[in-house]
Design a protein around this motif. Sequence first.
Motif, mmCIF file in Angstrom:
data_model
loop_
_atom_site.group_PDB
_atom_site.id
_atom_site.type_symbol
_atom_site.label_atom_id
_atom_site.label_comp_id
_atom_site.label_asym_id
_atom_site.label_seq_id
_atom_site.Cartn_x
_atom_site.Cartn_y
_atom_site.Cartn_z
ATOM 1 N N VAL A 153 -8.111 -2.732 -3.897
ATOM 2 C CA VAL A 153 -8.086 -1.356 -4.397
ATOM 3 C C VAL A 153 -8.213 -1.414 -5.914
ATOM 4 C CG1 VAL A 153 -6.749 0.773 -4.644
ATOM 5 C CG2 VAL A 153 -6.649 -0.525 -2.491
ATOM 6 N N ILE A 211 1.275 0.602 -4.990
ATOM 7 C CA ILE A 211 0.005 0.679 -5.718
ATOM 8 C C ILE A 211 -0.027 1.957 -6.557
ATOM 9 C CG2 ILE A 211 -2.495 0.968 -5.475
ATOM 10 C CD1 ILE A 211 -2.386 -0.891 -3.065
ATOM 11 N N ARG A 214 -1.788 8.665 4.249
ATOM 12 C CA ARG A 214 -2.533 7.690 3.450
ATOM 13 C C ARG A 214 -3.880 8.298 3.070
ATOM 14 N NH1 ARG A 214 -2.145 1.994 6.602
ATOM 15 N NH2 ARG A 214 -3.141 1.310 4.661
ATOM 16 N N ILE A 273 -2.820 -7.406 -0.846
ATOM 17 C CA ILE A 273 -1.990 -6.245 -0.552
ATOM 18 C C ILE A 273 -1.212 -6.508 0.731
ATOM 19 C CG2 ILE A 273 -2.075 -3.780 0.022
ATOM 20 C CD1 ILE A 273 -4.700 -3.738 -1.754
ATOM 21 N N PRO A 306 -6.851 -1.111 3.028
ATOM 22 C CA PRO A 306 -5.523 -0.852 2.442
ATOM 23 C C PRO A 306 -5.434 0.484 1.704
ATOM 24 C CG PRO A 306 -6.727 -2.398 1.074
ATOM 25 C CD PRO A 306 -7.587 -2.161 2.292
ATOM 26 N N TRP A 312 0.818 -1.220 0.000
ATOM 27 C CA TRP A 312 0.000 0.000 0.000
ATOM 28 C C TRP A 312 0.847 1.264 0.000
ATOM 29 C CZ3 TRP A 312 1.027 3.227 4.010
ATOM 30 C CH2 TRP A 312 1.563 2.666 5.184
ATOM 31 N N PRO A 331 -3.912 3.544 0.191
ATOM 32 C CA PRO A 331 -2.516 3.744 -0.209
ATOM 33 C C PRO A 331 -1.950 5.099 0.218
ATOM 34 C CG PRO A 331 -3.883 3.003 -2.073
ATOM 35 C CD PRO A 331 -4.815 3.459 -0.972
ATOM 36 N N TYR A 365 -2.537 -7.000 4.504
ATOM 37 C CA TYR A 365 -4.006 -7.052 4.513
ATOM 38 C C TYR A 365 -4.488 -8.412 4.012
ATOM 39 C CZ TYR A 365 -4.030 -2.149 5.584
ATOM 40 O OH TYR A 365 -3.831 -0.958 6.226
#
Length: 423
Positions: A62, A32, A143, A53, A132, A28, A134, A56
């Motif tokens: 995502v 990504i 994030r 991910i 998750p 993440w 990013p 997770y």
Amino acid sequence: MSRPADLRDWIARIESLGELQHVSGAHWDMEIGTISEINYRRKPSAALLFDDIVGYPHGHRVLTGSVSNARRMAVTLGLDHNLDTAALVQALRGKPLEWEAAAPRFEPEFVKTGPILENVVDGRDVDLTRFPAPRWHEHDGGRYIGTGVAVVTSDPDTGRINVGAYRMMIQEDGRSATINAESGKQGRAQYDRWFAVAGKAPVLASFGHDPLLLMVAGTEVPNTISEYAYAGAMVGEKIPVVRGEVTGLPMPAGAEIVVEGWIRPDRVLHEGPFGEWTGYYSGSLRPVPTLDIERLYFRNSPIILGTPPGKPPNDYSYMRALLKSAMIQDELAKVGVRDVRGVWAHESCGGRLLIVVSIKQRFCGHSRQAGYIAAQCQAAAYMNRFVIVVDDDVDPMNLEEVLWAMSTRCEPSEDIEIMRKSW
């Protein structure tokens, strides 16, 4: 053609057309975002679904690249998926005026239940880091769970619902999130009015949903119309919504992740910087209104709809270019500008900074009329810097033709107008 019922149905249809690519095992933290940015520069690009991910469980996903080409836009709008960009432009010609007129008949439909109610968590147990979200770019301040977000607000006087796309950064170990809505945005105006009358404002935000809501949240829908109603008019069916238990605001019944709570004028946290759609980082750390989350809703195996901005072309620059071009052309027609043959808000300029208008000139001052009104109409004014008006023999979508006409038909000392103190 029938439309997808929700984001998962949309993903299934896109995959059946060979438009989806699965990515397993990305982190993440920047991976990504980096993979997504590389993808936008591929021709053709794919929609990317990230799973497994790092850190997770399987199924916490995502999605990026949802609206970055003509085929995926057509599926989202319930149109023929074989349309290319030129055909899609023709299919959308005149549509924004039709959608605006039809919107009152397509107010969202309240339903008792929906997949979004599979899991409900009260405020004291809220933790947005369970998803998750990013960190998209190297120098982002945190994030960002809210990029393809739909932030729902209301007018305290009229009750009109607004759905906007304002970046949201996770704060306080996942217990809250900042909402960065710039001055002049409809959602910002609504919660400022709430502050004046109640001292706080109700807010609801969806982090995963039908990309149709991303389309309306990220463009300038007329401020007398709810984006839910406008979205319904776009596809000819009412959007099913569930009433939030805390704020009473409507959430998409098929959404993946939703939060609701309150923002207050004195409740701010530092947010940013963030890699924005201009290709530069936006601002430094600054205080931004913070959503105190009282309730979290999410589906089993939830999906975040990510639309990370960046130097164009980016995740949503194609979508913005396509929709804004159609909306600007319709606004020009609505106010009586004659013989507009085409409008294009160029993707290389983020679908905002450069707008080209092609007209059949009929009278002295016609080109300036078209240019001034295009520059300041609602669909175009925000972050618009350049408007180029060309003759009808020039394709406004073809930047080489536009620059040729500008270089050979423009007398710089007479034909360049600078508008001052405009939005």
